[in-house]
Write an enzyme that holds these catalytic residues in place. Structure first.
Site, PDB file in Angstrom:
ATOM      1  N   LYS A  80      10.875  36.233  33.380  1.00 50.25           N
ATOM      2  CA  LYS A  80      10.570  34.926  33.421  1.00 50.25           C
ATOM      3  C   LYS A  80      10.019  34.450  34.797  1.00 50.25           C
ATOM      4  O   LYS A  80      10.480  34.214  35.665  1.00 50.25           O
ATOM      5  CB  LYS A  80      11.867  34.168  33.223  1.00 50.25           C
ATOM      6  CG  LYS A  80      11.970  32.517  32.963  1.00 50.25           C
ATOM      7  CD  LYS A  80      11.615  31.852  34.243  1.00 50.25           C
ATOM      8  CE  LYS A  80      11.407  30.422  33.833  1.00 50.25           C
ATOM      9  NZ  LYS A  80      10.898  29.751  35.192  1.00 50.25           N
ATOM     10  N   GLU A 120      17.446  36.936  46.025  1.00 49.07           N
ATOM     11  CA  GLU A 120      16.582  36.786  47.435  1.00 49.07           C
ATOM     12  C   GLU A 120      16.433  35.400  47.313  1.00 49.07           C
ATOM     13  O   GLU A 120      15.321  34.828  46.567  1.00 49.07           O
ATOM     14  CB  GLU A 120      15.250  37.786  47.004  1.00 49.07           C
ATOM     15  CG  GLU A 120      14.578  37.770  48.429  1.00 49.07           C
ATOM     16  CD  GLU A 120      13.321  36.909  48.607  1.00 49.07           C
ATOM     17  OE1 GLU A 120      13.708  35.984  49.447  1.00 49.07           O
ATOM     18  OE2 GLU A 120      12.292  36.818  47.957  1.00 49.07           O
ATOM     19  N   CYS A 173       9.241  32.545  51.845  1.00 47.26           N
ATOM     20  CA  CYS A 173      10.839  32.516  52.421  1.00 47.26           C
ATOM     21  C   CYS A 173      10.947  33.005  53.523  1.00 47.26           C
ATOM     22  O   CYS A 173      12.102  32.884  54.273  1.00 47.26           O
ATOM     23  CB  CYS A 173      11.520  33.240  51.142  1.00 47.26           C
ATOM     24  SG  CYS A 173      11.085  34.682  50.684  1.00 47.26           S
ATOM     25  N   GLU A 198      14.669  24.474  55.072  1.00 47.00           N
ATOM     26  CA  GLU A 198      13.433  24.976  54.733  1.00 47.00           C
ATOM     27  C   GLU A 198      12.337  24.131  54.456  1.00 47.00           C
ATOM     28  O   GLU A 198      12.524  23.540  53.516  1.00 47.00           O
ATOM     29  CB  GLU A 198      13.570  26.092  53.765  1.00 47.00           C
ATOM     30  CG  GLU A 198      12.502  27.289  53.765  1.00 47.00           C
ATOM     31  CD  GLU A 198      12.863  28.373  52.730  1.00 47.00           C
ATOM     32  OE1 GLU A 198      12.373  29.512  52.912  1.00 47.00           O
ATOM     33  OE2 GLU A 198      13.488  28.125  51.944  1.00 47.00           O
TER      34      GLU A 198
END
Length: 527
Positions: free
Chosen positions: A213, A288, A322, A419
């Site tokens: 996906k 992750e 990330c 973040e």
């Protein structure tokens, strides 16, 4: 498991680049788009059981170029029914794919790798078109993504079992490693090729089948990569691709008892939901998730190395990775000097369309991303931070944002605690090594960290004290197919890449207490 990488920083970003946006960029982009749409790897339908299909209700979703807002293509807006059929297709294919020898699967993967590399230019252009990163960087992603297919094509032949000494003299214990089954792989938009191959490569190598996906923002790269898998001869149903309604697709993957594993790269919030949903059917999960990477610069660091490494760690993909340096933590003795040199380097970064030569920063992925950056900047300024450079939308318009440096940042500001996922470099100040370690670890995240120092003893002390899955020493680019990639704390579970990454897709099965006398009798009767 943690990774410590100590490498010399190469010249990743040119130090003297013009910030002028070239008018020819739009023509280059238009030419690339027109050429790609004629390519045999350009696909705009979902893939189920080896067939390219529309959504069952014919609904579609637009894929836009973030540099211009123009529509590149429309793809199916799929949901529960299509996902269930993709799962069934993967389950059927698993019965035969898992029974192939490791050598046979290895050959398929190697052919897939060869085709990816043969179409490197087209794939790079497609990434730039739908994701926005500079073409040079996109081509680097193709190399990086392909490396996982190559690596796991080789690693497929190295999945070893074990023999354990039994407690009885006439018994033997055998241990086998077997594929977990159908895998649901949910991937993000920031690396639309590499995040797929990093998951699908090891899954296929050990005999699993997958339902991928991809992000609805960048599905075209995923579809092109899947087309190349078919061209490589990988059987129908081994790889399936569905996109569209993220929540319905995710719920279908979680609800199915045929799906035995979920692997996901994305936000921590979504990862937590997937982890909770997987509990209902007791699926294995690899996650992750988000990061809040500290980049610690000690006063004994080589400033040229530190600046170049920090540039690479912070501004790659416009800060949308990330493992991007989210907090630049500089020792007070060199704080002003580092900020000055770093500012001059950032000032020279060229912003623009990814097809323009020399551009090192493209647009942010969408308007929501820009608004998040603006919110973080406003929060920091209201609490006493100062914008040293940038701090506003770029004159190019759309979702372009100026490379930004913010000083006098404190730990309570959003820039330091969450973040930012954008081209903003917050610089914090510290006095002692102990304080730097405390500041770096004072977060729920634990994916990547960076340190710059010329002190060997400090290298080991600090890197081992940091609560992160990956630590780069005097290096700003730390991802590689041969090293395990993953985080600790709320940055995720499991590892991707390297010899450890394949274990995420394997079950350990024991054949306990095989009676040696009976085994020898049977063996003798065969002959």
């Amino acid at each position: 498991m943690r990774v410590l990488q100590v490498l010399a920083v190469s010249k990743i970003l040119t130090s003297h680049l013009s910030r002028t946006h070239r008018p020819s960029a739009s023509r280059q982009m238009s030419t690339a788009a027109s050429s790609l749409k004629k390519s045999p790897i350009f696909r705009t339908l979902g893939l189920i059981g080896g067939k390219w299909i529309d959504a069952y209700d014919a609904k579609t979703i637009q894929v836009n170029n973030p540099s211009t807002g123009e529509i590149i293509a429309e793809v199916p807006f799929m949901g529960t029914l299509e996902t269930n059929d993709a799962i069934s297709s993967a389950s059927d294919a698993f019965n035969s794919w898992s029974k192939l020898t490791a050598a046979e699967r290895s050959k398929y993967l190697r052919k897939w790798y060869d085709l990816i590399m043969a179409h490197k230019e087209e794939l790079g252009q497609l990434i730039t078109l739908e994701q926005g990163k500079p073409l040079k960087e996109a081509l680097g992603e193709v190399n990086y993504g392909a490396s996982f297919i190559e690596f796991f094509a080789e690693e497929a032949k190295r999945i070893y079992g074990d023999i354990i000494p039994a407690t009885l003299g006439d018994r033997r214990l055998f241990v086998l490693k077997q594929p977990v089954g159908v895998v649901g792989a949910i991937t993000p938009w920031n690396f639309p090729l590499a995040m797929i191959t990093r998951k699908v490569g090891p899954a296929l190598a050990c005999g699993c089948t997958v339902v991928v996906k991809p992000s609805e923002l960048t599905p075209l790269t995923a579809l092109a990569t899947a087309e190349l898998a078919l061209q490589a001869g990988i059987p129908p149903g081994v790889i399936n691709v569905v996109m569209g309604n993220a929540s319905k697709i995710g719920d279908a993957l979680l609800a199915s008892t045929q799906v035995r594993k979920i692997t996901f790269t994305g936000s921590t919030a979504v990862g937590k939901k997937l982890m909770a949903g997987a509990a209902e059917t007791v699926k294995r999960v690899s996650l992750e998730l988000g990061g809040n990477a500290p980049c610690i610069v000690f006063d004994d660091a080589d400033l040229d190395v530190a600046v170049k490494g920090t540039l690479a760690a912070k501004f790659r993909n416009s800060g949308q990775t990330c493992v991007c340096a989210n907090r630049i933590i500089v020792q007070e003795g060199i704080y002003e000097k580092f900020a000055e040199i770093f500012s001059k380097a950032v000032q020279n970064l060229q912003v623009g369309d990814g097809f323009t030569e020399g551009v090192v920063q493209g647009p942010l992925i969408n308007e929501a991303a820009v608004q998040k950056v603006e919110t973080f900047i406003q929060d920091a300024m209201s609490k006493g931070a100062k914008v040293l450079l940038g701090g506003k939308r770029h004159s190019l318009g759309m979702t372009f944002y100026e490379p930004t440096i913010v000083t006098d940042v404190k730990s309570e500001m959003l820039l330091a605690s969450e973040e930012v996922f954008g081209p903003v470099a917050p610089i914090l100040r510290f006095k002692t090594e102990e304080e730097a370690i405390h500041m770096a670890n004072n977060t729920k995240a634990g994916l990547a960290a960076y340190i710059f120092t010329n002190n060997v003893q400090r290298t080991w002390r600090v890197s081992e004290a940091l609560e992160y899955g990956l630590v780069g020493v005097n290096e700003g680019i730390i991802s590689t197919e041969v090293a395990p990639f993953g985080g600790v704390k709320q940055s995720g579970l499991g590892r991707e890449g390297s010899k450890y990454g394949i274990d995420e897709y394997l079950e350990v099965s024991a054949m306990p207490y095989i009676h040696l006398t009976a085994y020898l009798y049977t063996f003798t009767n065969i002959f």
